[in-house]
Design an enzyme around this catalytic site. Structure first.
Site, mmCIF file in Angstrom:
data_model
loop_
_atom_site.group_PDB
_atom_site.id
_atom_site.type_symbol
_atom_site.label_atom_id
_atom_site.label_comp_id
_atom_site.label_asym_id
_atom_site.label_seq_id
_atom_site.Cartn_x
_atom_site.Cartn_y
_atom_site.Cartn_z
ATOM 1 N N SER A 130 -51.352 7.946 -48.589
ATOM 2 C CA SER A 130 -50.645 7.409 -47.511
ATOM 3 C C SER A 130 -50.745 7.810 -45.954
ATOM 4 O O SER A 130 -50.524 7.372 -44.993
ATOM 5 C CB SER A 130 -49.074 7.404 -47.866
ATOM 6 O OG SER A 130 -48.655 9.013 -47.812
ATOM 7 N N LYS A 178 -44.160 -2.871 -48.994
ATOM 8 C CA LYS A 178 -45.546 -2.871 -48.213
ATOM 9 C C LYS A 178 -46.227 -3.959 -48.036
ATOM 10 O O LYS A 178 -45.689 -4.851 -47.298
ATOM 11 C CB LYS A 178 -46.012 -1.498 -48.617
ATOM 12 C CG LYS A 178 -45.326 -0.045 -48.620
ATOM 13 C CD LYS A 178 -46.266 0.789 -48.907
ATOM 14 C CE LYS A 178 -45.560 2.323 -48.805
ATOM 15 N NZ LYS A 178 -44.229 2.371 -49.556
ATOM 16 N N HIS A 196 -50.176 1.657 -51.601
ATOM 17 C CA HIS A 196 -50.948 1.374 -50.437
ATOM 18 C C HIS A 196 -52.166 0.375 -50.627
ATOM 19 O O HIS A 196 -52.757 0.046 -49.768
ATOM 20 C CB HIS A 196 -50.868 2.655 -49.400
ATOM 21 C CG HIS A 196 -49.963 3.332 -48.944
ATOM 22 N ND1 HIS A 196 -49.203 2.876 -47.850
ATOM 23 C CD2 HIS A 196 -49.047 4.318 -49.422
ATOM 24 C CE1 HIS A 196 -48.230 3.904 -47.576
ATOM 25 N NE2 HIS A 196 -48.120 4.608 -48.458
#
Length: 392
Positions: free
Chosen positions: A175, A235, A203
């Site tokens: 990240s 996300k 991610h």
């Protein structure tokens, strides 16, 4: 009594004090922060779906049918058929046998890791893993051995000299650095040394791989290669919550053992319905990912030409390495004065001496947005080593 005020003052003096911003309106590149209009480059909304009309419509349409609150835990009466539909959709999306819906990514990592390992077991964790992985390892009460970042030779030695139940856990995309774990090598080592591989692809989901199925799918790795796949939905998916996907027997086991699943109220079922709609968008919208790749390439080329030090990342996470805390804060402040929001990241989130600006790009950005950021960085080059009064 512990002197909390003194500790806060120490953080301020070290350039480590953190503040919260107050955001008005929806999450999108052009947002209002504490009343100021800014172009944001610090959101994890990688595909620009947090404010997508189809997702908003799905949420609004679901509310009359599902109500608002989850009302109870999944094991009491909170497991709505909307949650069940989302789990089936997540299993199909990740090409796994089954999936389990968690309320947050942090809770998913805490619950999964502490359920799959315990006293007498050994967990091997990459040194740059997310805080939620680290805390899940601690909660498990297993022995934890941290291997140097993506160092497969070191991990192989550790695995070879360790007996008993072994679990290897890693981020799929790291990240703060934006690089991708060597998943193919990790899968091979785990098979050779009879270890269970857990990958947190928070991610990577939505961004990497065919139809956005994530970093494991990008390498063609199956459920047999990566038995436990964790992902967040707040996300790139643009909604809220998290999931774990894998063999049905492991999902059944987690329902019995994962305390962060058992002992919490279920997420609002309308959120689950909106997430199903968002996954449909992700699967069919390759153009959105192609545009994101173009933005990444444009930023990397421009920032490198300006002399900024970047990390070797091909993902939307593009750190600009600065070094000391005050210089990172100074550069962030100078950009904000130009209407650009780029957050300074400091220890303990990153190692000492590796403070940085964490640029994150979204498919909702335009090429002109990236050019505006590059122009701001060009104007601020001389500030990378300037020490100023703290303001962030």
């Amino acid at each position: 009594m512990r002197d909390f005020a003194a500790e806060l003052e120490q953080r301020k003096q070290a350039g480590l004090y953190r503040i919260r911003r107050q955001i008005s309106g929806p999450q999108q590149p052009s947002l209002t922060s504490d009343g100021q209009s800014l172009l944001s480059f610090c959101s994890n909304d990688y595909l620009g779906l947090a404010n997508h009309p189809a997702n908003l419509e799905a949420l609004v349409n679901a509310l009359p049918q599902t109500g608002l609150g989850g009302a109870a835990s999944h094991l009491i009466c909170g497991h709505h058929d909307a949650h069940h539909r989302l789990e089936e959709r997540l299993a199909a999306f990740t090409q796994r046998s089954a999936a389990l819906f968690f309320s947050t990514g942090y809770m998913a990592n805490m619950g999964v890791i502490s359920a799959l390992a315990g006293r007498g077991d050994t967990i091997f964790s990459d040194r740059l893993n997310h805080a939620s992985i680290i805390d899940g390892c601690i909660l498990s009460r297993a022995k934890v051995r941290r291997y140097p970042h993506s160092d497969m030779a070191a991990l192989e030695r550790m695995l070879a000299e360790t007996s008993g139940h072994k679990l290897v856990v890693t981020d799929g995309v790291f990240s703060m650095d934006g690089d991708i774990a060597p998943l193919r090598e990790l899968a091979g080592l785990c098979k050779t040394h009879d270890a269970l591989l857990v990958v947190d692809d928070a991610h990577g989901v939505g961004v990497l791989g065919p139809q956005g199925r994530g970093s494991a799918a990008e390498l063609g790795l199956s459920e047999d290669d990566v038995p436990v796949l964790i992902g967040t939905l707040g996300k790139a998916v643009g909604t809220s919550g998290a999931f774990v996907a894998g063999p049905q027997v492991l999902m059944d086991y987690l329902v019995q053992k994962a305390r962060t699943y058992i002992y919490t109220t279920a997420m609002p079922p309308a959120i689950a319905e909106a997430t199903v709609a968002s996954l449909d968008l992700i699967e069919r919208d390759d153009e959105r990912r192609a545009h994101l790749r173009e933005l990444i390439e444009r930023f990397r080329r421009g920032a490198s030409e300006l002399g900024y030090q970047l990390m070797p990342s091909g993902t939307p996470i593009q750190p600009i390495m600065v070094g000391d805390n005050w210089s990172a804060l100074a550069l962030s402040k100078a950009l904000e004065e130009k209407g650009l929001l780029v957050t300074a990241i400091r220890p303990p989130t990153v190692p000492e001496g590796e403070a940085r600006l964490r640029v994150t790009l979204s498919a909702a950005h335009t090429l002109a947005d990236v050019d505006r950021l590059l122009a701001g960085l060009s104007d601020c080059r001389s500030l990378s080593g300037l020490v100023v009064e703290q303001s962030a």
